[in-house]
Design an enzyme around this catalytic site. Structure first.
Site, PDB file in Angstrom:
ATOM      1  CB  SER A 143      43.071  41.341  44.001  1.00  4.93           C
ATOM      2  OG  SER A 143      42.690  40.829  45.175  1.00  4.93           O
ATOM      3  CG  ASN A 184      36.579  42.406  48.076  1.00  3.24           C
ATOM      4  OD1 ASN A 184      37.158  40.809  48.096  1.00  3.24           O
ATOM      5  ND2 ASN A 184      37.000  43.789  47.808  1.00  3.24           N
ATOM      6  CG  ASN A 189      41.510  40.301  48.717  1.00  2.85           C
ATOM      7  OD1 ASN A 189      41.443  40.585  49.874  1.00  2.85           O
ATOM      8  ND2 ASN A 189      40.218  40.829  48.987  1.00  2.85           N
ATOM      9  CB  THR A 190      45.342  37.093  44.653  1.00  7.50           C
ATOM     10  OG1 THR A 190      44.460  36.494  44.626  1.00  7.50           O
ATOM     11  CG2 THR A 190      46.798  35.465  44.729  1.00  7.50           C
ATOM     12  CG  PHE A 244      41.571  37.192  41.807  1.00  3.27           C
ATOM     13  CD1 PHE A 244      40.810  38.387  41.453  1.00  3.27           C
ATOM     14  CD2 PHE A 244      43.017  37.152  41.026  1.00  3.27           C
ATOM     15  CE1 PHE A 244      41.925  39.625  41.496  1.00  3.27           C
ATOM     16  CE2 PHE A 244      43.419  38.442  40.502  1.00  3.27           C
ATOM     17  CZ  PHE A 244      42.623  39.946  41.251  1.00  3.27           C
ATOM     18  CE  LYS A 303      40.472  48.277  39.863  1.00  3.81           C
ATOM     19  NZ  LYS A 303      39.267  47.987  40.033  1.00  3.81           N
ATOM     20  CG  ASN A 318      41.746  46.596  43.391  1.00  5.63           C
ATOM     21  OD1 ASN A 318      40.839  46.600  43.785  1.00  5.63           O
ATOM     22  ND2 ASN A 318      41.896  45.506  42.310  1.00  5.63           N
TER      23      ASN A 318
END
Length: 355
Positions: free
Chosen positions: A172, A110, A174-175, A114, A214, A243
């Site tokens: 994450s 994925n 993805n940021t 966010f 996390k 994560n």
């Protein structure tokens, strides 16, 4: 896998992965999904960071991003549910498509980025829940924020009165730039601000809420050492390990394996387990750890507990095995614990990771 999900799974898997996810949220909201039988086995109970957990298997953040279906999820057999990641301001996240199934690998990639309806919506949803089950809020930072640490402070201030614990998600992939918060100076600044904010809230007659961090699985030894030191210095209540990974373990078969994003599910199992053991050693077992990443079976769950985890989370396995997976694993885990002559979860934590 339940008969209900065995019948429904072909429909879900015929849809785009994100559409299937959104459909599952709508079905849970409708009340059409029966609850799992209540499991009250004393061998599965534990007390971690001051909270009484009926079972150790929780739902990780990422599924219920806006805390929209907390009550239906609590009825599925999870010992606790974590919602989010929640960002202060609403944001759309990354362009679609942004979630991909690797069916032959029991995995998902994925790059949501966010996507969140923001703090105000999430707070309203947390406040409306009627379940007495343990619920955590997972905090994220806005992509264009001028002060990401302040984003986490805002989340703590807004959601702490409404939930049982707070998770600070700096992992994450993805940021852009978010994982730089794993660095020593940045992490000290982040945890220092959160520690001060919590102290101020407690002095205003609010309870002291547990704060968890996390972390990513893609860490250097220096990163792990810095995280352990900062977690101890700032009295962090727990670490969630881990994560999704930006790595691509050898042997992946899914046609989407080259997609950019974080990989979750079975291929993450060994990496997440390894990082868990490293962090248990680095913290000398002094901080509760939540193991997540590739947990699919009771054997996986027990291995993670023996490696040093006090609690566990899953999400991707639910996609492949259905909504009652936590109940199924808990039943099997209780039998495994008794078979190996353990009287409680606490008895087996860290037995495979000597300090």
């Amino acid at each position: 896998m339940s008969l209900l999900y065995r019948l429904a799974k072909p429909l879900f898997f015929s849809l785009d992965a994100e559409n299937a996810h959104n459909l599952s949220i709508k079905i849970l909201k409708s009340g059409l999904v029966p609850g799992a039988p209540t499991l009250r086995d004393p061998i599965l109970r534990s007390k971690v960071f001051g909270l009484d957990f009926p079972t150790p298997i929780g739902l990780s953040a990422g599924y219920d991003k806006n805390a929209a279906v907390l009550d239906p999820l609590a009825r599925l057999g999870f010992g606790f549910v974590e919602a989010g990641s929640v960002t202060p301001q609403p944001q759309a996240g990354n362009p679609k498509p942004r979630i991909f199934r690797l069916e032959s690998d029991n995995a998902i990639i994925n790059r949501f980025g966010f996507n969140s309806q923001g703090l105000m919506v999430a707070a309203g949803n947390f406040a409306k829940r009627s379940s007495t089950g343990i619920v955590g809020a997972n905090l994220g930072a806005n992509k264009d924020s001028p002060d990401r640490i302040d984003d986490y402070v805002q989340g703590l201030q807004k959601l702490a009165p409404l939930v049982d614990y707070i998770t600070v998600n700096i992992s994450s992939p993805n940021t852009p730039g978010l994982r730089t918060l794993h660095g020593k100076q940045e992490l000290d600044d982040l945890l220092g601000r959160l520690h001060e904010t919590r102290a101020e809230m407690v002095s205003s007659d609010l309870r002291s809420i547990p704060i968890l961090l996390k972390i990513a699985p893609d860490l250097t030894d220096d990163d792990k050492s810095d995280i352990a030191a900062a977690s101890l210095e700032f009295s962090l209540d727990g670490l969630i390990i881990s994560n999704t990974t930006i790595s691509r373990p050898p042997g992946l078969q899914g046609k989407h394996l080259t997609e950019v994003g974080g990989l979750s599910g079975a291929p993450l199992k060994s990496l997440s387990l390894s990082v868990l053991k490293d962090m248990y050693k680095a913290t000398s077992g002094a901080i509760p750890l939540i193991g997540v990443g590739g947990i699919e079976t009771a054997d996986d769950a027990l291995a993670r507990l023996k490696a040093g985890a006090s609690l566990l989370q899953l999400y991707t396995a639910m996609v492949y095995r259905g909504p009652y997976i936590a109940h199924e694993i808990n039943q099997e885990l209780a039998a495994l614990l008794r078979k190996q002559n353990y009287s409680s979860i606490a008895d087996c934590i860290g037995v495979d990771t000597p300090l």
